[in-house]
Motif scaffolding. Structure first.
Motif, PDB file in Angstrom:
ATOM      1  N   GLU A   1       0.817  -1.210   0.000  1.00  0.00           N
ATOM      2  CA  GLU A   1       0.000   0.000   0.000  1.00  0.00           C
ATOM      3  C   GLU A   1       0.856   1.267   0.000  1.00  0.00           C
ATOM      4  OE1 GLU A   1      -3.065   0.308   2.937  1.00  0.00           O
ATOM      5  OE2 GLU A   1      -4.290  -1.253   1.984  1.00  0.00           O
ATOM      6  N   ARG A   2       2.018   1.205   0.620  1.00  0.00           N
ATOM      7  CA  ARG A   2       2.902   2.376   0.672  1.00  0.00           C
ATOM      8  C   ARG A   2       3.825   2.460  -0.542  1.00  0.00           C
ATOM      9  NH1 ARG A   2       6.123   1.914   5.546  1.00  0.00           N
ATOM     10  NH2 ARG A   2       5.520  -0.272   5.564  1.00  0.00           N
ATOM     11  N   GLY A   3       3.701   1.517  -1.486  1.00  0.00           N
ATOM     12  CA  GLY A   3       4.499   1.549  -2.692  1.00  0.00           C
ATOM     13  C   GLY A   3       5.920   1.056  -2.506  1.00  0.00           C
ATOM     14  N   LEU A   4       6.169   0.330  -1.426  1.00  0.00           N
ATOM     15  CA  LEU A   4       7.520  -0.149  -1.135  1.00  0.00           C
ATOM     16  C   LEU A   4       7.780  -1.547  -1.671  1.00  0.00           C
ATOM     17  CD1 LEU A   4       7.769   1.119   2.550  1.00  0.00           C
ATOM     18  CD2 LEU A   4       8.577   2.240   0.455  1.00  0.00           C
ATOM     19  N   ARG A   5       6.719  -2.273  -1.975  1.00  0.00           N
ATOM     20  CA  ARG A   5       6.844  -3.629  -2.525  1.00  0.00           C
ATOM     21  C   ARG A   5       6.000  -3.727  -3.778  1.00  0.00           C
ATOM     22  NH1 ARG A   5      10.790  -6.849  -0.144  1.00  0.00           N
ATOM     23  NH2 ARG A   5      10.821  -6.326   2.057  1.00  0.00           N
ATOM     24  N   LYS A   6       6.491  -4.508  -4.725  1.00  0.00           N
ATOM     25  CA  LYS A   6       5.743  -4.782  -5.950  1.00  0.00           C
ATOM     26  C   LYS A   6       5.277  -6.226  -5.897  1.00  0.00           C
ATOM     27  CE  LYS A   6       5.832  -4.315 -10.906  1.00  0.00           C
ATOM     28  NZ  LYS A   6       6.579  -3.861 -12.077  1.00  0.00           N
ATOM     29  N   PRO A   7       3.981  -6.440  -5.688  1.00  0.00           N
ATOM     30  CA  PRO A   7       3.477  -7.812  -5.541  1.00  0.00           C
ATOM     31  C   PRO A   7       3.421  -8.551  -6.868  1.00  0.00           C
ATOM     32  CG  PRO A   7       1.668  -6.259  -5.493  1.00  0.00           C
ATOM     33  CD  PRO A   7       2.926  -5.443  -5.559  1.00  0.00           C
ATOM     34  N   SER A   8       3.519  -9.865  -6.784  1.00  0.00           N
ATOM     35  CA  SER A   8       3.391 -10.718  -7.967  1.00  0.00           C
ATOM     36  C   SER A   8       1.922 -10.775  -8.396  1.00  0.00           C
ATOM     37  CB  SER A   8       3.867 -12.136  -7.641  1.00  0.00           C
ATOM     38  OG  SER A   8       2.975 -12.742  -6.712  1.00  0.00           O
ATOM     39  N   ALA A   9       1.692 -11.298  -9.588  1.00  0.00           N
ATOM     40  CA  ALA A   9       0.322 -11.457 -10.083  1.00  0.00           C
ATOM     41  C   ALA A   9      -0.483 -12.365  -9.156  1.00  0.00           C
ATOM     42  CB  ALA A   9       0.343 -12.020 -11.499  1.00  0.00           C
ATOM     43  N   GLU A  10       0.176 -13.378  -8.588  1.00  0.00           N
ATOM     44  CA  GLU A  10      -0.524 -14.303  -7.685  1.00  0.00           C
ATOM     45  C   GLU A  10      -0.983 -13.590  -6.418  1.00  0.00           C
ATOM     46  OE1 GLU A  10       2.515 -15.007  -9.059  1.00  0.00           O
ATOM     47  OE2 GLU A  10       1.836 -16.473 -10.538  1.00  0.00           O
ATOM     48  N   ILE A  11      -0.108 -12.752  -5.870  1.00  0.00           N
ATOM     49  CA  ILE A  11      -0.471 -11.994  -4.661  1.00  0.00           C
ATOM     50  C   ILE A  11      -1.594 -11.014  -4.981  1.00  0.00           C
ATOM     51  CG2 ILE A  11       0.343 -10.308  -2.956  1.00  0.00           C
ATOM     52  CD1 ILE A  11       1.417 -13.131  -2.457  1.00  0.00           C
ATOM     53  N   LEU A  12      -1.512 -10.359  -6.144  1.00  0.00           N
ATOM     54  CA  LEU A  12      -2.580  -9.443  -6.542  1.00  0.00           C
ATOM     55  C   LEU A  12      -3.911 -10.175  -6.666  1.00  0.00           C
ATOM     56  CD1 LEU A  12      -0.814  -7.173  -9.177  1.00  0.00           C
ATOM     57  CD2 LEU A  12      -1.595  -6.523  -6.896  1.00  0.00           C
ATOM     58  N   GLN A  13      -3.856 -11.401  -7.180  1.00  0.00           N
ATOM     59  CA  GLN A  13      -5.087 -12.186  -7.307  1.00  0.00           C
ATOM     60  C   GLN A  13      -5.673 -12.483  -5.926  1.00  0.00           C
ATOM     61  OE1 GLN A  13      -4.679 -15.976  -9.297  1.00  0.00           O
ATOM     62  NE2 GLN A  13      -6.820 -15.944  -9.904  1.00  0.00           N
ATOM     63  N   GLN A  14      -4.829 -12.819  -4.970  1.00  0.00           N
ATOM     64  CA  GLN A  14      -5.289 -13.089  -3.609  1.00  0.00           C
ATOM     65  C   GLN A  14      -5.881 -11.824  -2.984  1.00  0.00           C
ATOM     66  OE1 GLN A  14      -1.403 -15.750  -3.000  1.00  0.00           O
ATOM     67  NE2 GLN A  14      -2.346 -15.184  -1.072  1.00  0.00           N
ATOM     68  N   ILE A  15      -5.236 -10.694  -3.202  1.00  0.00           N
ATOM     69  CA  ILE A  15      -5.740  -9.434  -2.660  1.00  0.00           C
ATOM     70  C   ILE A  15      -7.081  -9.091  -3.305  1.00  0.00           C
ATOM     71  CG2 ILE A  15      -5.319  -6.943  -2.516  1.00  0.00           C
ATOM     72  CD1 ILE A  15      -2.291  -7.634  -2.303  1.00  0.00           C
ATOM     73  N   ALA A  16      -7.176  -9.300  -4.615  1.00  0.00           N
ATOM     74  CA  ALA A  16      -8.432  -9.025  -5.321  1.00  0.00           C
ATOM     75  C   ALA A  16      -9.571  -9.852  -4.738  1.00  0.00           C
ATOM     76  CB  ALA A  16      -8.272  -9.306  -6.817  1.00  0.00           C
ATOM     77  N   LYS A  17      -9.295 -11.120  -4.451  1.00  0.00           N
ATOM     78  CA  LYS A  17     -10.334 -11.966  -3.842  1.00  0.00           C
ATOM     79  C   LYS A  17     -10.746 -11.409  -2.484  1.00  0.00           C
ATOM     80  CE  LYS A  17      -9.296 -16.354  -6.069  1.00  0.00           C
ATOM     81  NZ  LYS A  17      -8.775 -17.713  -5.901  1.00  0.00           N
ATOM     82  N   GLY A  18      -9.759 -10.973  -1.707  1.00  0.00           N
ATOM     83  CA  GLY A  18     -10.056 -10.396  -0.394  1.00  0.00           C
ATOM     84  C   GLY A  18     -10.886  -9.132  -0.495  1.00  0.00           C
ATOM     85  N   LEU A  19     -10.658  -8.357  -1.554  1.00  0.00           N
ATOM     86  CA  LEU A  19     -11.406  -7.116  -1.775  1.00  0.00           C
ATOM     87  C   LEU A  19     -12.708  -7.341  -2.532  1.00  0.00           C
ATOM     88  CD1 LEU A  19      -8.494  -4.738  -2.809  1.00  0.00           C
ATOM     89  CD2 LEU A  19      -9.875  -4.571  -0.729  1.00  0.00           C
TER      90      LEU A  19
END
Length: 134
Positions: A42-60
């Protein structure tokens, strides 16, 4: 730690999380990632992988494609369908329904089912007209 140029993604995630009325910890738990890691994204310090983004999308409860576009993994123009309609725009309706804090889960599911049935009906009509021109 220097920003990795993913601030827009982080800002977008934070806004989506707030609209969903989820704490950082709640989203981290729902997405199966650590609280500190999600905070760094969220603070722009890490660039998540597509897999992590998919998990976050499910959570959201939003589409992973929306996050892929925000992260620069997927080009919005690549989302355009054969008829020129942008899938990102189409995805906006389900995303908006899922993100609406004023709807219950049951109401969200009902609206999404109705929306999907209208889209399928339109697609069938469109296909029928292409196969059977006058």
């Amino acid at each position: 730690m220097a920003s990795l140029g993913v601030g827009n993604l982080g800002e977008f995630l934070r806004e989506q999380r707030r609209q969903a009325r989820l704490s950082l910890r709640q989203l981290a738990d729902a997405a199966g990632v650590s609280n500190p890691y999600l905070s760094q994204i969220e603070r722009g310090l890490r660039k998540p992988s597509a897999e992590i983004l998919q998990q976050i999308a499910k959570g959201l409860r939003i589409s992973a494609e929306t996050l892929y576009v925000q992260a620069g993994i997927l080009d919005e123009r690549a989302e355009a369908g054969a008829d020129g309609e942008r899938a990102a725009t189409v995805g906006g309706v389900p995303d908006a329904v899922r993100a609406d804090p004023h709807l219950t889960e049951q109401q969200k599911q009902a609206l999404l089912q109705i929306y999907d049935s209208f889209r399928r009906e339109h697609q069938q009509e469109h296909t029928h007209h292409r196969e059977n021109p006058r």
